[in-house]
Write an enzyme that holds these catalytic residues in place. Structure first.
Site: not given
Ligand code: NAD
Length: 497
Positions: A179, A232-235, A290
Site C-alpha cells: 500500500k 510513516g508517522s507515529t500518529e 525520517c
Molecule cells: P503517514 O503516517 O501519514 O502515512 C504513511 C502511510 O500510512 C501512507 O501510506 C498512508 O496512506 C498510510 N496510512 C495513513 N493512515 C492510515 C491508516 N489509518 N491505516 C493504515 N494506513 C494508513 O506518514 P507520512 O506523512 O506519509 O510520512 C511521513 C512520516 O514517515 C514521518 O513521520 C517520517 O519520519 C516517517 N518516515 C519514517 C521512516 C523510517 O524508516 N523510520 C522513513 C521515512 C519516513
C-alpha cells in the site's frame, strides 16, 4: 520497453492490472510545478479483499510449493530487472515526490536492486535447529513464513523503503500486499511489473493504492493479513496498533524522528560542516527524511563559527529546482499539505523566539531572476532554513517538521549534550562529530536511538539493521534481524521412546 505508458495506472492484483472496483482515481501532483501528472486508483476495501485473496492463494499454492533456491533465484532476477529499469523508475518517483533525480539514480535505485539481491542471497539459507532434550524425543525448530504481509509505506522514498520490507518478507516465504502513500504511489504500482517479468507467480506481489484511511485501514483490519510492516508517522502507527488488535496481527513500525546531530568543539569541521548540513536536513529530499538531524546541537565555543560555515556551505552547494533537472540539489516539499505544514513551523519558530539565521523563503521567492522561475512558480519549495538560539523546549525542537529546517541548540559540556539529545519522545538516529574516541563510545552507548553515526550521517545499508527506539517505532528493517520479523517459529516433537 517502458513500464509506464499513459497518464493513468491501475492496481496490480494477482499478476494483472486491475481497475479500482468503484472506478475512482486520485490525481498525483508533480510538486516541482504544482500540477497533476498521473492518476492512480483510489482503491477501497473491495480492492484490498481481492489483493489479499490473490496473496493468500499464492501463499498456499505456488509460492509455498516452490523450492527455496527457486525463490532465491527469482529475487536475484528481479534485482537485475529493476536495475534495467532504474532510470525510468527513478524518474517516475522523482516526478511524484520531488526527490532530485541526481540522488535517486545513483542512490535509491541501485539500493533497491541491491536489496533484492541481498534477500535473494538469504532466501535459500533459512535454517532451523535441533534441541537436545533427551533420548526419548527428537525436537526441532522451524522458522516458517507468516502468510500474507501488508506493507504500508510513505511518500518520501517509496521504493527504497518498500524494498527493505518486501525483500525480507519474500525471502522468508511470505506473499505481500503493498500500500503506497496516496501522494506518491506511481513508482510502487509500476515496479510490480518487474516481479511479473522475471516469473514471480501471480499473487505473490500485489499493489493496491488509495487513501490510508480507506485502503490502509482495510489492510490493517483484514483477518487474512498476518502482519503489517509500516513506515510513516507515529500518529498513524498508534491508530494502526488499535485497529490491528482484534486480529492480533504482528506489527513493525519505522516512524519519525527529531534526531540530534551533535558537534563537539574538537570536531573536524571540514567534515562536520557538510555532514551537519547537507547530509542531514539540507538534503535532496528537502529534509523529508525520517533520520533528518533536525536538532543541531553545537558546543557553545564553536556555535557562531559552525553556523556561519554551514550557511556558506549551503549557499555554495544547495541549488533548488525541478526534481528532474540534474543540476537540482534540493527538490520541493512533496505535496501541498506538507508544504503548508513546513511553512507553519517556520512561522512558529519565529513566534517561539528562535532567530531565523538563514532561509525561510517559499515558492517563487527562491527563483527570482532565474530563467526557470515561471515553470517553478507553482512548486512547493522551501529554502534551507536554520534557526539560531533555539531551546529544546520549543515546539520546533520537539515536533517533527519533515522539511529543510534545523534548529541550532548550544550546549556547554558532554552531560548537557547527552541530556538534550535524549530529551525527546523520538529515538531514531543521532550524529556525533568528535575526534575523541572515548566520547564517541560514550554517546554510542548512552544516546537512546536506533542508529548512532560517528563522524558521518545517514549511512544506511541493507545488511545493517535499521529502526527506532521510543516513539520512533519497533521492529527492524534490513539485515538478518529483520528476517525473523517475517517468520514464526514452530517447534516439532517426534516421540522416539
Ligand atoms: P503517514 O503516517 O501519514 O502515512 C504513511 C502511510 O500510512 C501512507 O501510506 C498512508 O496512506 C498510510 N496510512 C495513513 N493512515 C492510515 C491508516 N489509518 N491505516 C493504515 N494506513 C494508513 O506518514 P507520512 O506523512 O506519509 O510520512 C511521513 C512520516 O514517515 C514521518 O513521520 C517520517 O519520519 C516517517 N518516515 C519514517 C521512516 C523510517 O524508516 N523510520 C522513513 C521515512 C519516513
Amino acid at each position: 520497453m517502458l513500464l509506464l505508458t499513459g497518464n493513468r495506472i491501475d492496481h496490480w492484483i494477482g499478476g494483472a492490472r486491475v481497475a479500482p472496483a468503484k472506478g475512482a482515481y486520485l490525481e498525483s501532483v508533480d510538486p516541482s510545478i504544482g500540477k497533476p501528472w498521473i492518476e492512480v486508483p483510489a482503491g477501497d476495501a473491495e480492492d484490498v479483499d481481492a489483493a489479499v485473496a490473490a496473496a493468500k492463494a499464492a501463499f498456499e499454492g505456488p509460492w509455498r510449493e516452490m523450492a527455496a533456491m527457486q525463490r532465491a533465484a527469482l529475487l536475484r532476477a528481479v534485482a537485475v530487472e529493476i536495475a534495467g529499469h532504474a532510470e525510468e523508475l527513478a524518474t517516475i518517483e522523482c516526478r511524484d515526490n520531488g526527490k532530485p533525480i541526481r540522488e535517486a539514480i545513483p542512490g535509491d535505485l541501485p539500493s533497491v536492486s541491491e536489496m533484492m539481491n541481498y534477500w535473494g542471497g538469504q532466501a535459500d539459507k533459512i535454517h532451523g535447529s535441533t534441541v537436545e532434550i533427551g533420548p526419548a524425543s527428537h525436537n526441532f525448530v522451524r522458522h516458517e513464513p507468516l502468510g500474507v504481509v501488508g506493507i504500508i509505506v510513505p511518500w518520501n522514498s517509496p521504493l527504497a523503503i518498500l524494498a527493505a520490507k518486501v525483500g525480507a518478507a519474500l525471502a522468508a516465504g511470505n506473499t505481500v500486499v503493498l500500500k503506497p502513500a496516496e501522494q506518491a504511489s506511481a513508482s510502487i504500482l509500476v515496479i510490480a511489473e518487474c516481479f511479473d517479468a522475471v516469473g514471480f507467480p501471480p499473487g505473490v506481489v500485489n499493489v493496491v493504492s488509495g487513501l490510508g484511511e480507506v485502503v490502509g485501514d482495510a489492510l490493517v483490519r483484514h483477518p487474512d493479513v498476518r502482519k503489517i510492516a509500516m513506515t510513516g508517522s507515529t500518529e498513524t502507527a498508534r491508530i494502526i496498533s488499535e485497529r490491528a488488535a482484534p486480529t492480533l496481527k504482528q506489527l513493525a513500525f519505522e516512524l519519525g524522528g527529531k534526531s540530534p546531530n551533535i558537534v563537539f568543539a574538537d570536531a573536524d569541521l571540514d567534515i562536520a560542516v557538510p555532514g551537519a548540513s547537507t547530509s542531514s536536513v539540507f538534503t535532496g529530499g528537502a529534509g523529508q527524511t525520517c533520520v533528518a538531524g533536525s536538532r543541531l546541537l553545537i558546543h557553545a565555543s564553536i556555535y557562531d563559527e559552525l553556523v556561519e560555515k554551514i550557511e556558506a556551505h549551503v549557499a555554495d552547494t544547495v541549488r533548488l529546482g525541478n526534481a528532474l533537472d540534474p543540476a537540482t540539489a534540493m527538490g520541493p516539499i512533496a505535496f501541498d499539505r506538507q508544504y503548508e505544514k513546513v511553512k507553519s513551523y517556520i512561522a512558529l519558530g519565529r513566534e517561539e523566539g528562535a532567530e531565523l539565521s538563514f532561509g525561510g523563503r517559499f515558492g517563487p521567492e527562491n527563483f527570482e531572476g532565474r530563467d526557470d522561475a515561471d515553470t517553478l512558480a507553482g512548486g512547493y519549495f522551501v529554502s534551507p532554513t536554520l534557526f539560531r538560539g533555539a531551546t529544546n523546549d520549543m515546539r520546533v525542537c520537539r515536533e517533527e517538521i519533515f522539511g529543510p529546517v534545523t534548529c541550532a541548540i548550544p550546549f556547554e559540556d558532554d552531560d548537557e549534550a547527552l541530556a538534550i539529545a535524549n530529551d525527546t519522545n523520538y529515538g531514531l538516529a543521532c550524529g556525533v562529530w568528535t575526534r575523541d574516541l572515548k566520547r564517541a563510545h560514550r554517546f554510542v552507548r548512552d544516546v537512546q536511538a536506533g542508529a548512532v553515526w560517528v563522524n558521518t550521517y545517514r549511512r544506511i545499508h541493507w545488511a545493517a539493521p535499521f529502526g527506532g527506539f521510543k516513539d520512533s517505532g519497533y521492529g527492524r528493517d534490513s539485515g538478518l534481524e529483520s528476517l525473523r520479523g517475517y517468520q514464526q517459529t514452530k517447534t516439532a516433537w517426534i516421540d522416539l521412546a
